[in-house]
Structure formats: structure tokens, C-alpha cells
Write an enzyme that holds these catalytic residues in place. Structure first.
Site, PDB file in Angstrom:
ATOM      1  N   ASP A  87       0.847  -1.189   0.000  1.00  0.00           N
ATOM      2  CA  ASP A  87       0.000   0.000   0.000  1.00  0.00           C
ATOM      3  C   ASP A  87       0.896   1.257   0.000  1.00  0.00           C
ATOM      4  OD1 ASP A  87      -2.234   1.944   1.114  1.00  0.00           O
ATOM      5  OD2 ASP A  87      -3.264   0.072   0.633  1.00  0.00           O
ATOM      6  N   ASP A  88       0.429   2.322   0.592  1.00  0.00           N
ATOM      7  CA  ASP A  88       1.134   3.608   0.576  1.00  0.00           C
ATOM      8  C   ASP A  88       2.493   3.498   1.268  1.00  0.00           C
ATOM      9  OD1 ASP A  88       1.567   6.320   0.188  1.00  0.00           O
ATOM     10  OD2 ASP A  88      -0.270   6.953   1.208  1.00  0.00           O
ATOM     11  N   LYS A 163      -3.705  -0.750  -6.842  1.00  0.00           N
ATOM     12  CA  LYS A 163      -4.687  -0.013  -6.050  1.00  0.00           C
ATOM     13  C   LYS A 163      -4.433   1.471  -6.253  1.00  0.00           C
ATOM     14  CE  LYS A 163      -6.082   1.071  -1.295  1.00  0.00           C
ATOM     15  NZ  LYS A 163      -5.905   0.746   0.146  1.00  0.00           N
ATOM     16  N   ASP A 165      -5.574   5.045  -5.102  1.00  0.00           N
ATOM     17  CA  ASP A 165      -6.290   5.810  -4.088  1.00  0.00           C
ATOM     18  C   ASP A 165      -6.734   7.154  -4.670  1.00  0.00           C
ATOM     19  OD1 ASP A 165      -7.349   6.377  -1.568  1.00  0.00           O
ATOM     20  OD2 ASP A 165      -5.574   5.620  -0.528  1.00  0.00           O
ATOM     21  N   SER A 197     -10.366   3.469  -5.875  1.00  0.00           N
ATOM     22  CA  SER A 197     -10.966   4.065  -4.680  1.00  0.00           C
ATOM     23  C   SER A 197     -11.978   5.145  -5.050  1.00  0.00           C
ATOM     24  CB  SER A 197      -9.870   4.660  -3.787  1.00  0.00           C
ATOM     25  OG  SER A 197      -9.016   3.658  -3.306  1.00  0.00           O
ATOM     26  N   ARG A 221     -13.347   0.383  -3.946  1.00  0.00           N
ATOM     27  CA  ARG A 221     -13.680   0.683  -2.554  1.00  0.00           C
ATOM     28  C   ARG A 221     -14.904   1.585  -2.549  1.00  0.00           C
ATOM     29  NH1 ARG A 221     -10.172   1.406   1.308  1.00  0.00           N
ATOM     30  NH2 ARG A 221     -12.045   2.086   2.392  1.00  0.00           N
ATOM     31  N   ASP A 225     -12.273   3.504   5.176  1.00  0.00           N
ATOM     32  CA  ASP A 225     -11.230   2.536   5.511  1.00  0.00           C
ATOM     33  C   ASP A 225     -11.631   1.711   6.733  1.00  0.00           C
ATOM     34  OD1 ASP A 225      -9.742   3.659   3.500  1.00  0.00           O
ATOM     35  OD2 ASP A 225      -8.202   4.502   4.812  1.00  0.00           O
TER      36      ASP A 225
END
Length: 407
Positions: A87-88, A163, A165, A197, A221, A225
Site C-alpha cells: 500500500d502507501d 490499487k 487511491d 478508490s 472501494r 477505511d
């Protein structure tokens, strides 16, 4: 009249009118015909970049390779989990001189292509994170001004899952901005699962255009979260039940609503609550993306996550998202399966004592008058039932069954 037709991992719609050709691209990479399964670092590890003082748990090469090892060697890969995703916070704060994203050199000394090759060598697939906006949620470089360059970079590294965001961007632009990324992914020529997202940033203001989102994303999403708590899990479950009529029509092979990561094996859920999250995520045809320390996971949490009968419901080829058919202090969720059976989750919100929950066959979508009822956590047939079924459900717990019709 002239026509124009192109196909490169994309679905092309063409309209011929007055010697003009309009080509509209959408994502059609043929991937994730059942919900994706894998592991992602965010919920468990957040943005821990302190590899000096916490080398075991910081976002870096060691953490990701060790998780890949555990997935390959401890039965997770064989159970269906295949994506290992970062992820980030993996990036350097600066792009290269020619504008390319680059990993933090201290935490990923061998680079992302080498990491992808390691993950692939384990029979697994590699996922990565980027952000549609000017910066990621943690302040690292965003993609909005480098869309094609970043997608080409990910393809060259061997990325299998992205992914994207939506921090530091205007949600009003996402209906046109995210499809630009779809088009860029198509142009790379590499099949990459696209996790968006997009609707999560719009849903508090308006109902997202899910049909358009499904044209451009493999999964998305929808809501906030997840956090490591039962309250977070139940808030998400309630929101999905309250909005199911918007989401069920667009879910199916290649397109999935995503309620966020599984926290089974972390700190916030009990045994019963962990079973409940896994059951509800599975019956909703949700991605099963773990976010826990697979090196230290308890035997009971591992058993839940590797439950083949519950996973079979999640991975059912019909791809129909389950529906909440009873709401309140007790809930009933039901999902039709490809073999004509129905999966049912009886879910109790009570924290005081076990309760009995019953469901008629008609209420869960089963037209037969008799059915064999099988408990998917106990792995045993409970018998032949007529017209209805009931079970005792533990506090904050579930009973998950499969109803196979006899007549």
C-alpha cells in the site's frame, strides 16, 4: 462512411456517423472472474517507515518478501490467496530526473522489478499502490500528472495489481480521471487488476455511477477505511446492507464491490467476530485481502482464513453478491450459488447471550421445500430440513450454512 476498430486488452464501442468514428475504451482485461484474494500491508502496518528501529515491521523489502514466503509455504497460496500488495509509503518522496516513480532506496534496495520477480518465483502475484491525486494519502508523489508514465513503469516492473487511491484530488473529476488511468493501463499491454478508490471519495456526497465505475475498474472501494475494531467491521457491514440495491446489480465476474481488508488475525476481533467478518465478506462476494502478520498468526485465525468451504462461497462462479434479507438485532444474509444451492449467514449483534435465529427457505431465495443444510465452519451436514432452518448463534457471531435443495 468510415469505421474505426481497435482492441488491446480493451472493450471498444464504436459509432459510425457522418464519416466520424468515436472510440470509447473500457477495462476488459479478463481478470478476477472471482473476487481477488491476497494480502496487503496497510491495515496492519500503516505507514511504518522506521526500518532502523523496527526492521521487522517497517514497509520495506524484508516485510514483503517474508509475507510472500509465508503465503507460499503456510497454505495461503494453496487456499487461493495470490496477490501480495504494497500500500502507501513505498515510494521515495522524489521522482527520478525524468519523472519516474522510484521506491525508497533504503527500504527497497533491490528495486521493485526484483521484488516482483521474487514474488512471482513463489507462484504469487505482485500488487502496488498509487494515488490519482497530486500526492498519496501519506504525502508521496501522486499520479495525476504522470498517468501514462506511471502505468508504463508499473507494467515494466511486472506489477499484476494496482490499487489507485484518491487523496489530494477533486472527487468531481474522478468520473473522467479514473477512466484515463483505465485507458493508460490498456495501453501498457500488460493485464493488471485495477482496484479503484473512486466511489469511496464520492459516496458521502452522492450516489456514485456504479455502472460507469464497473466499466473502468475490476474492483472498487465503496466506503470508509477499515480499522482494527469490531465497531469498524459492523459499521461497514451496515453500510453495505443499507446500500445493497445500488451495488448488487454491478457486481459479478470481473467487477467487485470492496469493503476493504480482512483484519482476522490482528488485535481487534475475537474468535466469533473474526468468523463473522470472514463469513459476511465471503457472502458479499468481496475481495478477500488479508492484512495481518502471517509470520505470527494464531492457529485459529489461520484456520478461519483458510476455510475452504467458506472460500468456495466467496469464489462461486455465479459471482452474485449476497443480500441482507433480514435487518435488526439479528441479520440474515443470503447468496445464490452456481449449483442452485444458497449460502446463508445468520448473524447476531447481541453481546449478552446466544440467540436462536431462523430463516424460511423462501426468505433466502430457495424455492425447494427440502434441503440438506451444511455448517461451513463446523464442516458437517446438519440434516435435511423442511421449509425453514434455525440455529443458535453466539454473541457477535455467525452461523454460516449452505442449503442444497432436494425437491
Amino acid at each position: 462512411m468510415a469505421a474505426c476498430f481497435t482492441r488491446k486488452l480493451s472493450l471498444v464501442v464504436f459509432i459510425i456517423s457522418f464519416q466520424a468514428c468515436i472510440v470509447v475504451e473500457s477495462l476488459n482485461n479478463g481478470l478476477v472472474r472471482t473476487p481477488p484474494m491476497g494480502w496487503m500491508d496497510w491495515e496492519r502496518y500503516r505507514c511504518n517507515t522506521d526500518c532502523t528501529h523496527d526492521p521487522e515491521n517497517c514497509i520495506g523489502e524484508r516485510l514483503i518478501t517474508e509475507m510472500a514466503d509465508r503465503m507460499a509455504e503456510d497454505g495461503f497460496r494453496d487456499a487461493g490467496y495470490e496477490y501480495v500488495s504494497i500500500d502507501d509509503c513505498w515510494m521515495s518522496h522524489n521522482r527520478t530526473s525524468d519523472g519516474q516513480l522510484q521506491p525508497d532506496p533504503a527500504r527497497f534496495p533491490n528495486g521493485m522489478k526484483a521484488l516482483a520477480e521474487y514474488i512471482h518465483s513463489k507462484g504469487l502475484k505482485f500488487g502496488i499502490y498509487a494515488d490519482y491525486g497530486t500526492k498519496t494519502c501519506a504525502g508521496y508523489p501522486g499520479t495525476i500528472d504522470h498517468i501514462q508514465q506511471d502505468m508504463d513503469t508499473f507494467a515494466a516492473w511486472g506489477v499484476d495489481y494496482l490499487k489507485l487511491d484518491g487523496c489530494n484530488s477533486d472527487p468531481a473529476t474522478m468520473d473522467t480521471g479514473y477512466p484515463m488511468v483505465t485507458k493508460a493501463l490498456n495501453k501498457t499491454g500488460r493485464p493488471i487488476v485495477f482496484s479503484c478508490s473512486w466511489p469511496a471519495y464520492q459516496t458521502h456526497h452522492r450516489t456514485p455511477n456504479y455502472a460507469w465505475i464497473a466499466e473502468n475498474c475490476n474492483l472498487w472501494r465503496n466506503f470508509d477505511d477499515i480499522g482494527d475494531s469490531w465497531q469498524s467491521v459492523t459499521t461497514i457491514i451496515k453500510w453495505y446492507g443499507d446500500h445493497q440495491d445500488e451495488m448488487i446489480p454491478v457486481a459479478g465476474p470481473g467487477n467487485w464491490n470492496d469493503p476493504d481488508m480482512l483484519i482476522v488475525g490482528d488485535f481487534g476481533l475475537s474468535f466469533e467476530e473474526s468468523k463473522a467478518q470472514f463469513a459476511i465478506w465471503s457472502i458479499m462476494a468481496s475481495p478477500l485481502i488479508m492484512s495481518t502478520d502471517l509470520r505470527k498468526i494464531s492457529p485459529w485465525a489461520k484456520e478461519i482464513l483458510q476455510n475452504s468451504e467458506v472460500i468456495a462461497v466467496n469464489q462461486d462462479k455465479l459471482g452474485k453478491m449476497g443480500r441482507r434479507v433480514l435487518d435488526g438485532g439479528t441479520e440474515i444474509w443470503a447468496r445464490p450459488l452456481v449449483d442452485g444451492a444458497v449460502a446463508v449467514v445468520l448473524f447476531s449483534h447481541s453481546t449478552a447471550a446466544p440467540v436462536t435465529i431462523g430463516a424460511t427457505f423462501k426468505s433466502v431465495g430457495l424455492s425447494a421445500s427440502q434441503a440438506v443444510v451444511r455448517d461451513l465452519f463446523e464442516h458437517k451436514d446438519l440434516g435435511i430440513f423442511n421449509q425453514s432452518f434455525s440455529a443458535i448463534v453466539n454473541p457477535s457471531g455467525v452461523v454460516m450454512v449452505k442449503l442444497t435443495p432436494l425437491m
